[in-house]
Design an enzyme around this catalytic site. Structure first.
Site, PDB file in Angstrom:
ATOM      1  N   TYR A  56     114.098 -23.785 -33.220  1.00 51.57           N
ATOM      2  CA  TYR A  56     114.852 -23.702 -31.668  1.00 51.57           C
ATOM      3  C   TYR A  56     114.786 -24.643 -31.152  1.00 51.57           C
ATOM      4  CZ  TYR A  56     111.540 -19.431 -32.526  1.00 51.57           C
ATOM      5  OH  TYR A  56     110.888 -18.447 -32.783  1.00 51.57           O
TER       6      TYR A  56
ATOM      7  N   TRP B 288     113.990 -16.859 -21.242  1.00 49.48           N
ATOM      8  CA  TRP B 288     112.744 -16.905 -20.530  1.00 49.48           C
ATOM      9  C   TRP B 288     111.885 -18.423 -20.973  1.00 49.48           C
ATOM     10  CZ3 TRP B 288     109.170 -12.318 -22.302  1.00 49.48           C
ATOM     11  CH2 TRP B 288     108.850 -12.219 -23.554  1.00 49.48           C
ATOM     12  N   ASP B 289     112.072 -18.921 -22.127  1.00 50.45           N
ATOM     13  CA  ASP B 289     110.816 -19.911 -22.379  1.00 50.45           C
ATOM     14  C   ASP B 289     110.992 -20.879 -21.134  1.00 50.45           C
ATOM     15  OD1 ASP B 289     112.435 -18.719 -24.852  1.00 50.45           O
ATOM     16  OD2 ASP B 289     111.061 -20.176 -25.732  1.00 50.45           O
TER      17      ASP B 289
ATOM     18  N   TYR C 178     120.925 -23.846 -36.875  1.00 54.66           N
ATOM     19  CA  TYR C 178     120.214 -22.992 -36.121  1.00 54.66           C
ATOM     20  C   TYR C 178     121.392 -21.594 -36.531  1.00 54.66           C
ATOM     21  CZ  TYR C 178     118.545 -19.308 -33.090  1.00 54.66           C
ATOM     22  OH  TYR C 178     118.059 -18.314 -32.623  1.00 54.66           O
TER      23      TYR C 178
ATOM     24  N   GLY D 133     113.318 -10.135 -25.620  1.00 52.47           N
ATOM     25  CA  GLY D 133     112.044 -11.316 -26.427  1.00 52.47           C
ATOM     26  C   GLY D 133     111.204 -11.098 -27.278  1.00 52.47           C
TER      27      GLY D 133
ATOM     28  N   ASP E 261     111.790 -10.173 -30.334  1.00 55.59           N
ATOM     29  CA  ASP E 261     112.322  -9.652 -31.722  1.00 55.59           C
ATOM     30  C   ASP E 261     112.398  -7.847 -32.396  1.00 55.59           C
ATOM     31  OD1 ASP E 261     113.122 -11.775 -30.188  1.00 55.59           O
ATOM     32  OD2 ASP E 261     113.793 -12.676 -32.314  1.00 55.59           O
TER      33      ASP E 261
ATOM     34  N   ARG F  59     107.770 -14.208 -40.313  1.00 57.42           N
ATOM     35  CA  ARG F  59     109.341 -14.056 -39.791  1.00 57.42           C
ATOM     36  C   ARG F  59     109.609 -12.023 -39.667  1.00 57.42           C
ATOM     37  NH1 ARG F  59     111.098 -16.915 -35.953  1.00 57.42           N
ATOM     38  NH2 ARG F  59     112.918 -16.376 -36.835  1.00 57.42           N
TER      39      ARG F  59
ATOM     40  N   TYR G 194     105.327 -12.094 -36.495  1.00 59.97           N
ATOM     41  CA  TYR G 194     105.857 -12.738 -35.395  1.00 59.97           C
ATOM     42  C   TYR G 194     105.291 -11.398 -34.414  1.00 59.97           C
ATOM     43  CZ  TYR G 194     110.683 -14.323 -33.979  1.00 59.97           C
ATOM     44  OH  TYR G 194     111.690 -14.717 -33.178  1.00 59.97           O
TER      45      TYR G 194
ATOM     46  N   GLU H  46     102.852 -20.857 -32.207  1.00 52.23           N
ATOM     47  CA  GLU H  46     104.210 -20.122 -31.123  1.00 52.23           C
ATOM     48  C   GLU H  46     103.295 -18.903 -30.661  1.00 52.23           C
ATOM     49  OE1 GLU H  46     107.825 -19.059 -33.118  1.00 52.23           O
ATOM     50  OE2 GLU H  46     108.487 -17.983 -31.980  1.00 52.23           O
TER      51      GLU H  46
HETATM   52  C1  GLC Z   1     111.812 -16.085 -30.376  1.00 53.49           C
HETATM   53  C2  GLC Z   1     110.778 -14.993 -29.972  1.00 53.49           C
HETATM   54  C3  GLC Z   1     111.996 -15.302 -28.245  1.00 53.49           C
HETATM   55  C4  GLC Z   1     111.532 -16.951 -28.115  1.00 53.49           C
HETATM   56  C5  GLC Z   1     112.346 -17.732 -28.875  1.00 53.49           C
HETATM   57  C6  GLC Z   1     112.918 -19.346 -28.383  1.00 53.49           C
HETATM   58  O1  GLC Z   1     113.098 -15.824 -30.810  1.00 53.49           O
HETATM   59  O2  GLC Z   1     111.500 -14.122 -30.121  1.00 53.49           O
HETATM   60  O3  GLC Z   1     110.970 -14.231 -27.098  1.00 53.49           O
HETATM   61  O4  GLC Z   1     112.342 -17.040 -26.654  1.00 53.49           O
HETATM   62  O5  GLC Z   1     111.300 -17.431 -30.417  1.00 53.49           O
HETATM   63  O6  GLC Z   1     111.229 -19.670 -28.432  1.00 53.49           O
END
Ligand code: GLC
Length: 465
Positions: A49, A55-56, A102, A188, A190, A225, A382, A426
């Site tokens: 990422y 929200w992170d 990405y 959040g 997924d 995943r 996940y 994670e």
């Molecule tokens: C994944 C998670 C999501 C988070 C993102 C970045 O997509 O499901 O909640 O914000 O990763 O960490």
């Protein structure tokens, strides 16, 4: 009382880890966050990422506030630089300097089609759980220099308020105080099985999909995943939004995925309450929040509470029906403060039921993300079973606020044990017996940040004997 200071080692760590081990882990947590810092914001993880996530950023800022308060405030500023004119805070703010590819990147989202999207920075075209006012209040409370933290929030406050206005204006068409999400990525969580029944209504044999190439599988094994079919449906929805030029009304009219989720609405409700409190700290006005709060409380408990199962369900707005499966997200009204004492007791029973690894948790870490007895449970995949530290952090606070001290302390202990045994991943195996328990991305920022924050919490029994 002086706030806890992690970097000076004065903090009372509680839990079951010996002190030297905690000290090493605290240093490692900071090294993870510092390593993921780009100069403007913190990446969730450098390989998987490489941009900024909604929200992170809030969870990361909570951790940073303990030892780099200026950077913590910058984290939120960077995210809100991507805010749309509608007030929407996007799920991703793209980093033009990202060192890794990405998918889906800005060329796929094409948010320049939207009049309300900023030209710079580029962003995705959906949002995520609104935990930013909650993070800001938490940061203010844990900051060593609260006055400076308060000052840094003056300019942020109107943006926070605008982000809440967005939800009630564009995501609550019946004005019932409940907002919908329009994509699993907005939740959040997924690929939670909660969405399966809604997503399967998108018949992949009948829709035209744009070409796309996933990047996530180059970093993480496919068994951890989402599947190909999941991605096809995620991409289908993004393509639909592009065709609507990201117009909220048009998306509402055409989107097959419109869900009122108990976690999302709990977090919005909590953040709105926290915004009211921030307003009084900052001497700003949040009068309009009162009506949202009253209406949300009523609708949440009449529409999403399932009296038969004594749990909260998500609601599929397109088909007008409940989604009666048990995901850990259904317990978040504890964090939101939406459950009555009786409902909270039912939720606490649910968390300790065999579906979530109880009653004694001898085999399971608290808390699997999905009902372990359901056929869709998958301990490695996940959001379909593994344990996530951000959810545990929210449940820790939720249980604490309803007086379930032992339950809260037990969650905190399990987070410590997961990090101690496996590192800053994670997500994690829900099985205590596993020897390989770290899943998804390594050096994951919110795991490090919330570990730092939980380590700074005083044991509840000491605080309230
Ligand atoms: C994944 C998670 C999501 C988070 C993102 C970045 O997509 O499901 O909640 O914000 O990763 O960490």
């Amino acid at each position: 009382m002086a706030p806890p200071s992690l970097h000076r080692g004065r903090v009372n760590l509680g839990g079951r880890l010996p002190r030297p081990q905690h000290k090493t882990l605290l240093a490692q947590a900071k090294a993870v966050l510092d390593g993921n810092w780009t100069g403007h914001f913190t990446m969730p993880s450098p390989r998987l990422y490489p941009h900024q996530w909604n929200w992170d950023a809030a969870f990361i800022a909570i951790g940073l506030a303990h030892y780099r308060p200026a950077r913590a405030a910058q984290e939120l500023r960077a995210l809100f630089a991507g805010q749309w004119q509608t007030g929407m805070v996007p799920q991703i703010v793209f980093n033009p300097q990202a060192a890794r590819p990405y998918f889906p990147g800005p060329e796929f989202w094409q948010t320049r089609r939207a009049a309300a999207a900023p030209r710079k920075p580029e962003t995705s075209g959906i949002t995520m759980p609104p935990v930013h006012a909650t993070a800001a209040l938490h940061m203010y409370r844990t900051a060593r220099n609260a006055a400076r933290m308060r000052e840094s929030f003056q300019a942020l406050f109107p943006k926070l308020l605008a982000s809440h206005r967005y939800f009630y204006r564009f995501r609550d068409p019946a004005h019932e105080g409940l907002v919908y999400i329009r994509h699993p990525w907005e939740s959040g969580v997924d690929n939670s099985p909660t969405w399966d029944a809604v997503l399967c209504e998108i018949d992949l044999t009948r829709v035209a999909l744009p070409d796309y190439q996933r990047e996530d599988l180059a970093t993480v094994s496919s068994e951890q995943r989402p599947t190909r079919e999941d991605y096809d449906r995620y991409v289908y929805l993004v393509d639909l939004f592009r065709q609507c030029d990201y117009n909220d009304e048009e998306i509402f009219r055409t989107c097959p995925f419109l869900v009122q989720d108990p976690m999302f609405n709990s977090l919005l409700y909590k953040a709105t309450n926290d915004l009211v409190e921030l307003a009084s700290i900052l001497n700003q006005d949040a009068g309009e929040c009162e009506e949202w709060l009253q209406q949300s409380y009523r609708s949440f408990n009449s529409k999403l509470w399932n009296a038969e199962t004594r749990a909260y369900d998500a609601f599929d707005l397109v088909r007008g029906r409940r989604i009666p499966v048990q995901a850990v997200t259904g317990f978040l009204p504890l964090f939101g403060g939406l459950a009555t004492p009786e409902q909270a007791a039912a939720l606490y029973d649910g968390l300790r039921s065999p579906s979530f690894g109880g009653p004694d948790f001898a085999r399971f870490f608290r808390f699997p993300s999905f009902d372990v007895r359901h056929k869709a449970f998958d301990p490695r995949k996940y959001w379909r079973g593994p344990v996530w530290v951000n959810v545990d952090w929210m449940l820790y606070h939720g249980l604490k606020s309803y007086g379930y001290k032992e339950g809260a302390e037990a969650v905190r202990r399990d987070v410590f044990e997961l990090v101690e045994r496996f590192g800053f991943y994670e997500y994690f195996t829900p099985y205590r017996e596993s020897t390989v328990g770290g899943l998804g991305a390594d050096r994951f920022s919110w795991t490090a940040a919330l570990y730092l924050d939980l380590a700074g919490e005083k044991p509840i029994s000491e605080r309230n004997p």
